[in-house]
Design a protein around this motif. Structure first.
Motif, PDB file in Angstrom:
ATOM      1  N   TYR A   1     -35.021  79.939  11.311  1.00 45.69           N
ATOM      2  CA  TYR A   1     -35.300  80.817  10.163  1.00 45.69           C
ATOM      3  C   TYR A   1     -34.581  82.135  10.378  1.00 45.69           C
ATOM      4  N   ALA A   2     -34.016  82.692   9.292  1.00 51.29           N
ATOM      5  CA  ALA A   2     -33.355  83.994   9.360  1.00 51.29           C
ATOM      6  C   ALA A   2     -33.732  84.828   8.152  1.00 51.29           C
ATOM      7  N   TYR A   3     -33.857  86.119   8.376  1.00 54.53           N
ATOM      8  CA  TYR A   3     -33.999  87.083   7.278  1.00 54.53           C
ATOM      9  C   TYR A   3     -32.654  87.773   7.150  1.00 54.53           C
ATOM     10  N   GLN A   4     -32.037  87.677   5.960  1.00 56.18           N
ATOM     11  CA  GLN A   4     -30.660  88.102   5.804  1.00 56.18           C
ATOM     12  C   GLN A   4     -30.505  89.264   4.825  1.00 56.18           C
ATOM     13  N   PHE A   5     -29.479  90.065   5.096  1.00 58.15           N
ATOM     14  CA  PHE A   5     -29.127  91.200   4.259  1.00 58.15           C
ATOM     15  C   PHE A   5     -27.744  90.942   3.661  1.00 58.15           C
ATOM     16  N   PRO A   6     -27.583  91.051   2.334  1.00 60.01           N
ATOM     17  CA  PRO A   6     -26.292  90.745   1.720  1.00 60.01           C
ATOM     18  C   PRO A   6     -25.300  91.884   1.880  1.00 60.01           C
ATOM     19  N   GLY A   7     -24.003  91.533   1.843  1.00 62.30           N
ATOM     20  CA  GLY A   7     -22.932  92.515   1.906  1.00 62.30           C
ATOM     21  C   GLY A   7     -21.815  92.145   0.957  1.00 62.30           C
ATOM     22  N   GLN A   8     -20.812  93.030   0.829  1.00 65.06           N
ATOM     23  CA  GLN A   8     -19.651  92.805  -0.027  1.00 65.06           C
ATOM     24  C   GLN A   8     -20.073  92.396  -1.443  1.00 65.06           C
ATOM     25  N   ASP A   9     -19.478  91.346  -1.997  1.00 75.81           N
ATOM     26  CA  ASP A   9     -19.775  90.944  -3.372  1.00 75.81           C
ATOM     27  C   ASP A   9     -21.169  90.340  -3.521  1.00 75.81           C
ATOM     28  N   THR A  10     -21.747  89.861  -2.444  1.00 72.86           N
ATOM     29  CA  THR A  10     -23.085  89.262  -2.519  1.00 72.86           C
ATOM     30  C   THR A  10     -24.123  90.283  -2.947  1.00 72.86           C
ATOM     31  N   LYS A  11     -24.012  91.510  -2.453  1.00 80.31           N
ATOM     32  CA  LYS A  11     -25.041  92.509  -2.733  1.00 80.31           C
ATOM     33  C   LYS A  11     -24.993  93.033  -4.159  1.00 80.31           C
ATOM     34  N   THR A  12     -23.936  92.727  -4.921  1.00 79.89           N
ATOM     35  CA  THR A  12     -23.919  93.127  -6.332  1.00 79.89           C
ATOM     36  C   THR A  12     -24.831  92.236  -7.173  1.00 79.89           C
ATOM     37  N   LEU A  13     -25.156  91.045  -6.652  1.00 80.18           N
ATOM     38  CA  LEU A  13     -26.024  90.122  -7.378  1.00 80.18           C
ATOM     39  C   LEU A  13     -27.406  89.987  -6.762  1.00 80.18           C
ATOM     40  N   TYR A  14     -27.476  89.964  -5.416  1.00 79.10           N
ATOM     41  CA  TYR A  14     -28.702  89.542  -4.754  1.00 79.10           C
ATOM     42  C   TYR A  14     -29.266  90.614  -3.832  1.00 79.10           C
TER      43      TYR A  14
END
Length: 255
Positions: free
Chosen positions: A38-51
């Motif tokens: 299991y991982a808790y993830q933080f979005p970056g780059q283009d991912t963070k514009t949506l999620y």
């Protein structure tokens, strides 16, 4: 004849059976391991514009060599309970002036947006037996290559008839599904107990994917999305392991 064949097979595999029994306290062992992670993830780059932040749950089949090399096939499912993109940005003209969607029954339909995705990869790593109870565990580094995809999932409340604009295959024009080649790097600590009861790892993981739209049409663009994206995830990953090696008996009995 069958008896002789059976004896030959048993003799042929005897060295492997004996070799499968180890004293993990002193031997550097080779073994298959099943992993749940299991991982808790933080979005970056283009991912963070949506999620927003998400959860990653999955598993692996590992093979650890006597040289403390790790080889694995890994699959993880991505699940996020909230998104950054607004309803207006996703559904555009099919919303009314109040930002609502009219169902096929002519009433307002309640709905929510989520992130969904998956990441499959092959991984290679190396264990460095430092600060460990035996020579088979310690700090490790590993990298992987594979495929990653993500998309927006729309979930509606209960109603008799779906919104006409989102019936059938129409939702695919709004979910912004994209995927592509991905690589990952991971550094952490792997613990394999001498008793084989407690086996776990804790690590920091970085994943980057080079993605493109997997849909033939985007209703917001009114054409196919031909842009390229960089999807990034940074996460804290925890895992438990089930090794398959057999321990040598602690005591010997003579009769």
């Amino acid at each position: 004849m069958r008896c002789k064949t059976l004896i030959f097979i048993l003799l042929a595999f005897t060295p492997f059976i004996i070799k499968a029994q180890y004293n993990i306290k002193s031997d550097t062992i080779s073994t298959f391991m099943f992993q749940v992670t299991y991982a808790y993830q933080f979005p970056g780059q283009d991912t963070k514009t949506l999620y927003n932040n998400n959860n990653s749950i999955g598993g692996s089949i590992y093979y650890k060599t006597e040289g403390n090399w790790l080889f694995a096939f890994n699959g993880n499912f991505i699940s996020g309970n909230s998104v950054k993109v607004t309803r207006e940005e996703v559904f555009g003209d099919i919303l009314d002036n109040n930002g609502e969607i009219i169902t096929g029954d002519g009433i307002f339909g309640s709905y929510a947006l989520f992130e969904r995705g998956a990441h499959f990869q092959v991984k290679v790593g190396k264990i460095f037996p430092v600060l460990s109870p035996n020579p088979n565990c310690g700090f490790f580094v590993q990298g992987g290559v594979g495929y990653l995809w993500n998309r927006l999932r729309t979930e509606f409340g209960s109603y008799a008839s779906p919104p006409p604009a989102l019936a059938g295959d129409y939702p695919y024009g709004y979910d912004r599904m994209r995927g592509g080649f991905a690589w990952s790097g991971e550094i952490g600590y792997l613990f394999l107990s001498n008793s084989r009861v407690l086996n776990f790892s804790l690590s920091l993981e970085f994943t980057q994917a080079y993605t493109k739209s997997l849909r033939q049409w985007d209703f917001n663009l009114m054409e196919k999305d031909t842009n390229s994206y960089i999807d990034q995830y940074v996460g804290i990953r925890a895992a438990i392991y089930i090794p398959t090696y057999k321990r040598k008996p602690a005591d010997y009995y003579y009769y």
